[in-house]
Design an enzyme around this catalytic site. Structure first.
Site, PDB file in Angstrom:
ATOM      1  N   MET A  30      39.160  85.093  98.628  1.00 35.79           N
ATOM      2  CA  MET A  30      39.715  83.738  98.535  1.00 35.79           C
ATOM      3  C   MET A  30      38.748  82.854  97.747  1.00 35.79           C
ATOM      4  O   MET A  30      38.779  81.623  97.853  1.00 35.79           O
ATOM      5  CB  MET A  30      39.986  83.177  99.929  1.00 35.79           C
ATOM      6  CG  MET A  30      41.013  84.030 100.679  1.00 35.79           C
ATOM      7  SD  MET A  30      41.904  83.149 101.949  1.00 35.79           S
ATOM      8  CE  MET A  30      40.590  82.734 103.063  1.00 35.79           C
ATOM      9  N   GLY A  31      37.870  83.484  96.958  1.00 33.28           N
ATOM     10  CA  GLY A  31      36.951  82.727  96.120  1.00 33.28           C
ATOM     11  C   GLY A  31      35.783  82.166  96.897  1.00 33.28           C
ATOM     12  O   GLY A  31      35.485  82.626  98.005  1.00 33.28           O
ATOM     13  N   GLY A  36      27.844  88.486  99.618  1.00 32.28           N
ATOM     14  CA  GLY A  36      28.669  89.413 100.405  1.00 32.28           C
ATOM     15  C   GLY A  36      29.792  89.978  99.538  1.00 32.28           C
ATOM     16  O   GLY A  36      29.997  91.195  99.472  1.00 32.28           O
ATOM     17  N   HIS A  37      30.503  89.081  98.838  1.00 35.32           N
ATOM     18  CA  HIS A  37      31.582  89.543  97.954  1.00 35.32           C
ATOM     19  C   HIS A  37      31.005  90.427  96.842  1.00 35.32           C
ATOM     20  O   HIS A  37      31.594  91.440  96.474  1.00 35.32           O
ATOM     21  CB  HIS A  37      32.289  88.352  97.298  1.00 35.32           C
ATOM     22  CG  HIS A  37      32.970  87.431  98.257  1.00 35.32           C
ATOM     23  ND1 HIS A  37      32.503  86.176  98.544  1.00 35.32           N
ATOM     24  CD2 HIS A  37      34.109  87.583  98.984  1.00 35.32           C
ATOM     25  CE1 HIS A  37      33.313  85.583  99.405  1.00 35.32           C
ATOM     26  NE2 HIS A  37      34.285  86.409  99.699  1.00 35.32           N
ATOM     27  N   LYS A 150      32.066  91.581 108.392  1.00 34.24           N
ATOM     28  CA  LYS A 150      31.894  90.312 109.118  1.00 34.24           C
ATOM     29  C   LYS A 150      33.222  89.968 109.798  1.00 34.24           C
ATOM     30  O   LYS A 150      33.244  89.456 110.908  1.00 34.24           O
ATOM     31  CB  LYS A 150      31.469  89.188 108.174  1.00 34.24           C
ATOM     32  CG  LYS A 150      31.166  87.896 108.928  1.00 34.24           C
ATOM     33  CD  LYS A 150      30.520  86.888 108.036  1.00 34.24           C
ATOM     34  CE  LYS A 150      31.526  86.244 107.116  1.00 34.24           C
ATOM     35  NZ  LYS A 150      32.522  85.377 107.817  1.00 34.24           N
ATOM     36  N   SER A 187      31.860  82.005 102.940  1.00 32.47           N
ATOM     37  CA  SER A 187      32.238  80.892 102.056  1.00 32.47           C
ATOM     38  C   SER A 187      32.185  79.577 102.825  1.00 32.47           C
ATOM     39  O   SER A 187      31.933  78.517 102.252  1.00 32.47           O
ATOM     40  CB  SER A 187      33.648  81.112 101.514  1.00 32.47           C
ATOM     41  OG  SER A 187      33.705  82.351 100.861  1.00 32.47           O
TER      42      SER A 187
HETATM   43  O1  PAF Z   1      38.796  87.995 104.053  1.00 38.33           O
HETATM   44  C1  PAF Z   1      39.371  87.249 103.218  1.00 38.33           C
HETATM   45  O2  PAF Z   1      38.738  86.612 102.375  1.00 38.33           O
HETATM   46  C2  PAF Z   1      40.874  87.139 103.261  1.00 38.33           C
HETATM   47  O3  PAF Z   1      41.344  87.213 104.566  1.00 38.33           O
HETATM   48  C3  PAF Z   1      41.590  88.165 102.360  1.00 38.33           C
HETATM   49  C4  PAF Z   1      41.369  89.568 102.845  1.00 38.33           C
HETATM   50  C5  PAF Z   1      41.101  88.009 100.923  1.00 38.33           C
HETATM   51  C6  PAF Z   1      43.087  87.888 102.388  1.00 38.33           C
HETATM   52  O4  PAF Z   1      43.392  86.625 101.911  1.00 38.33           O
END
Ligand code: PAF
Length: 282
Positions: A30-31, A36-37, A150, A187
């Site tokens: 979700m940006g 972590g991402h 997480k 985030s």
């Molecule tokens: O973990 C997230 O950021 C959201 O729940 C996901 C998996 C991108 C779905 O919108």
């Protein structure tokens, strides 16, 4: 890095890459990206020939509209981070692309996982997560998809969803990334002021305490101690549960291998989630 906003363009590119023999790794987000991402991107790059990330703040998974409105949007910074991390493709759709008028995705009964912890405290949240992840999988058609642990319960719900619909996607759970002082990356941390950022560390410390106590006390005793500690703190505890990582049943008197302590607490207005394996972890 290629950026697509339209499904047709994304699919044309991805299917050509698949035809050339590349496996597709997918990191839905979700940006407001953080390390972590980026660790999910790194893992996908190691294991797959093509890495696709998506940024879409999915309105249907927010049970609280204020939370949705305040969710941080950092698209330009995110693009740079993904580019530098070596991500091959970013899917950046508008809401109408994901949910065209009249869109009605398949539904499933989430069952027990929807009755406890996140399912209980965020009614409708997992329905929204399933809706968007199903839709994104259907658009991207990845071979593997990467999710951070997480959100321990979310990973279980997504696994249940892929099994339920028989989707040909391998779900790859990835270790939580923490700041050097222990705070789990999120985030939502971007919404904390300096004082709250320090207060938020209490969550990590309480998980460490739970882990230290696990050799001496029962799960129920630890839960009670943690609740007492939070009652004396500046944080508002939403829940602490010590669970069996496979069944998600709450542990009371007896321990099981890999028992996980799950905590959600508010620091000011910001809801933070974290968990840790506290008993007999590998
Ligand atoms: O973990 C997230 O950021 C959201 O729940 C996901 C998996 C991108 C779905 O919108």
């Amino acid at each position: 890095m290629k950026i697509f906003t339209k499904i047709i363009d994304l699919q044309t590119f991805v299917s050509a890459q698949k035809a050339e023999g590349r496996t597709v790794g997918f990191v839905p987000t979700m940006g407001a990206l953080h390390e972590g991402h980026l660790s999910l991107i790194a893992r996908s790059r190691k294991e797959c020939g093509l890495t696709v990330a998506s940024i879409f703040i999915n309105p249907t998974q927010f049970n609280n509209s204020a939370d949705f409105e305040k969710y941080p949007v950092r698209t330009e910074e995110d693009k740079k981070l993904l580019e530098n991390a070596g991500c091959d493709v970013l899917f950046l759709p508008e809401k109408e692309e994901v949910y065209p008028p009249g869109y009605d995705g398949p539904r499933m009964d989430i069952g027990f996982l929807n009755e406890i912890m996140e399912g209980k405290f965020r009614p409708g949240h997992f329905e929204g997560v399933i809706e968007v992840v199903y839709r994104l999988f259907d658009i991207v058609k990845p071979n593997k998809a990467y999710f951070g642990l997480k959100d321990f319960q979310q990973v279980a719900v997504i696994r249940q969803m892929t099994a339920h619909f028989g989707l040909p996607v391998e779900i790859v759970p990835c270790t939580t990334i923490r700041e050097t002082d222990g705070l789990a990356l999120s985030s939502r941390n971007m919404r904390l002021n300096a004082g709250e950022r320090q207060e938020a560390l209490f969550i990590y410390h309480s998980l460490i305490l739970a882990r230290d106590l696990a050799s001496k006390l029962s799960p129920a005793e630890i839960k009670a101690q943690i609740e007492t500690l939070y009652a004396r703190s500046s944080l508002r505890l939403e829940y602490v549960e010590i669970i069996d990582p496979k069944s998600f049943e709450t542990l009371e008197q007896n321990w099981v291998e890999g028992a996980v302590a799950c905590i959600v607490a508010y620091v000011g207005e910001v809801r933070l989630i974290d968990n840790m394996c506290i008993y007999s972890c590998d």
